[in-house]
Design a protein around this motif. Structure first.
Motif, PDB file in Angstrom:
ATOM      1  N   ARG A 179       9.936   0.444 -26.246  1.00  0.00           N
ATOM      2  CA  ARG A 179       9.479   0.089 -27.581  1.00  0.00           C
ATOM      3  C   ARG A 179       8.169  -0.691 -27.511  1.00  0.00           C
ATOM      4  O   ARG A 179       7.229  -0.435 -28.287  1.00  0.00           O
ATOM      5  CB  ARG A 179      10.557  -0.738 -28.282  1.00  0.00           C
ATOM      6  N   LYS A 181       5.959  -0.494 -25.147  1.00  0.00           N
ATOM      7  CA  LYS A 181       4.901   0.408 -24.695  1.00  0.00           C
ATOM      8  C   LYS A 181       4.401   1.294 -25.831  1.00  0.00           C
ATOM      9  O   LYS A 181       3.189   1.544 -25.957  1.00  0.00           O
ATOM     10  CB  LYS A 181       5.428   1.274 -23.554  1.00  0.00           C
ATOM     11  N   ARG A 182       5.275   1.778 -26.685  1.00  0.00           N
ATOM     12  CA  ARG A 182       4.853   2.593 -27.820  1.00  0.00           C
ATOM     13  C   ARG A 182       3.993   1.798 -28.787  1.00  0.00           C
ATOM     14  O   ARG A 182       3.010   2.316 -29.329  1.00  0.00           O
ATOM     15  CB  ARG A 182       6.081   3.148 -28.534  1.00  0.00           C
ATOM     16  N   LEU A 183       4.355   0.540 -29.007  1.00  0.00           N
ATOM     17  CA  LEU A 183       3.549  -0.308 -29.888  1.00  0.00           C
ATOM     18  C   LEU A 183       2.170  -0.569 -29.289  1.00  0.00           C
ATOM     19  O   LEU A 183       1.150  -0.555 -30.000  1.00  0.00           O
ATOM     20  CB  LEU A 183       4.269  -1.631 -30.138  1.00  0.00           C
ATOM     21  N   ASP A 185       0.542   1.393 -27.118  1.00  0.00           N
ATOM     22  CA  ASP A 185      -0.244   2.635 -27.148  1.00  0.00           C
ATOM     23  C   ASP A 185      -0.771   2.937 -28.543  1.00  0.00           C
ATOM     24  O   ASP A 185      -1.825   3.575 -28.693  1.00  0.00           O
ATOM     25  CB  ASP A 185       0.623   3.800 -26.666  1.00  0.00           C
ATOM     26  N   ALA A 186      -0.030   2.510 -29.566  1.00  0.00           N
ATOM     27  CA  ALA A 186      -0.486   2.717 -30.939  1.00  0.00           C
ATOM     28  C   ALA A 186      -1.524   1.698 -31.378  1.00  0.00           C
ATOM     29  O   ALA A 186      -2.050   1.800 -32.489  1.00  0.00           O
ATOM     30  CB  ALA A 186       0.714   2.684 -31.889  1.00  0.00           C
ATOM     31  N   GLY A 187      -1.847   0.720 -30.518  1.00  0.00           N
ATOM     32  CA  GLY A 187      -2.842  -0.292 -30.860  1.00  0.00           C
ATOM     33  C   GLY A 187      -2.333  -1.380 -31.773  1.00  0.00           C
ATOM     34  O   GLY A 187      -3.131  -2.039 -32.457  1.00  0.00           O
ATOM     35  N   ILE A 188      -1.038  -1.577 -31.796  1.00  0.00           N
ATOM     36  CA  ILE A 188      -0.444  -2.600 -32.657  1.00  0.00           C
ATOM     37  C   ILE A 188      -0.204  -3.851 -31.817  1.00  0.00           C
ATOM     38  O   ILE A 188       0.455  -3.795 -30.785  1.00  0.00           O
ATOM     39  CB  ILE A 188       0.881  -2.091 -33.269  1.00  0.00           C
ATOM     40  N   ASP A 189      -0.775  -4.945 -32.277  1.00  0.00           N
ATOM     41  CA  ASP A 189      -0.619  -6.225 -31.583  1.00  0.00           C
ATOM     42  C   ASP A 189       0.577  -6.959 -32.195  1.00  0.00           C
ATOM     43  O   ASP A 189       0.477  -7.592 -33.237  1.00  0.00           O
ATOM     44  CB  ASP A 189      -1.891  -7.061 -31.709  1.00  0.00           C
TER      45      ASP A 189
END
Length: 211
Positions: A179, A181-183, A185-189
């Motif tokens: 979870r 890692k997905r955040l 990769d999506a550029g969500i801090d």
């Protein structure tokens, strides 16, 4: 060919066609073919099948609706719809036992491929020797689905060994890493909260002195 020759030919054909024995036939023979005797057992085979299989039952067409619909053909002895043991949902097929085999035959002939709520019903007679002895277990009674919440609660709160608990915690940590890692990769801090708890240590064996 003269008249005498024709008469002689007709007499010869009569002698060859009739052997002197008079056989009684149950129906007139076809042109140029012999007659055939019908045996008594071939004339009528008594139908004793009273169970009807009904497939592709639509959603919402349950025991009460099925009984009200099919009792117009004749008296119903038993009725059962196969359901899921956990959820209680219909498996979209069932069985009906009529008191009269003639009624069951009529239902199988009339209701096969009958369009009901955008479903083509599949109706067939079930031979008596193919009826399972446990087929009517739980028939003619209201189905009560299993209490899934209570079952899942007991399953979640059951006592676990250290190995089972360690396997459970490792699975939670792996899903948490995926979870994060997905955040990323999506550029969500986003700072995910840490997992509270850990893998318990095995209990230590304490040795006591014999004194």
């Amino acid at each position: 060919m003269g008249a005498k020759a024709k008469k002689a030919l007709i007499k010869k054909q009569k002698k060859t066609s009739y052997s002197g024995k008079k056989e009684s036939y149950d129906f007139l023979p076809l042109e140029g073919g012999p007659g055939k005797e019908i045996r008594e057992e071939e004339v009528y085979v008594k139908n004793t099948d009273t169970v009807v299989y009904i497939g592709r039952i639509p959603h919402g067409f349950y025991e009460d609706q099925m009984e009200a619909f099919f009792k117009q053909f004749g008296a119903i002895k038993r009725l059962k719809i196969s359901r899921n043991k956990k959820t209680g949902n219909s498996k979209h097929y069932g069985f009906i036992e009529f008191e009269s085999p003639e009624v069951a035959k009529i239902v199988a002939d009339c209701m096969h491929n009958y369009l009901l709520f955008e479903h083509m019903l599949q109706v067939h007679l079930v031979p008596s020797d193919r009826v399972h002895p446990k087929l009517w277990f739980g028939a003619n009674r209201q189905f009560q689905p299993a209490k899934t919440r209570e079952i899942e609660r007991k399953k979640h709160n059951k006592e676990r060994t250290i190995e089972q608990y360690r396997h459970l915690v490792e699975g939670i940590l792996k899903r948490d890493q995926k979870r994060r890692k997905r955040l990323a990769d999506a550029g969500i801090d986003y700072e995910c909260p840490d997992f509270v708890g850990g893998i318990p240590c095995a209990p230590k064996k304490i040795k006591f002195d014999e004194d």
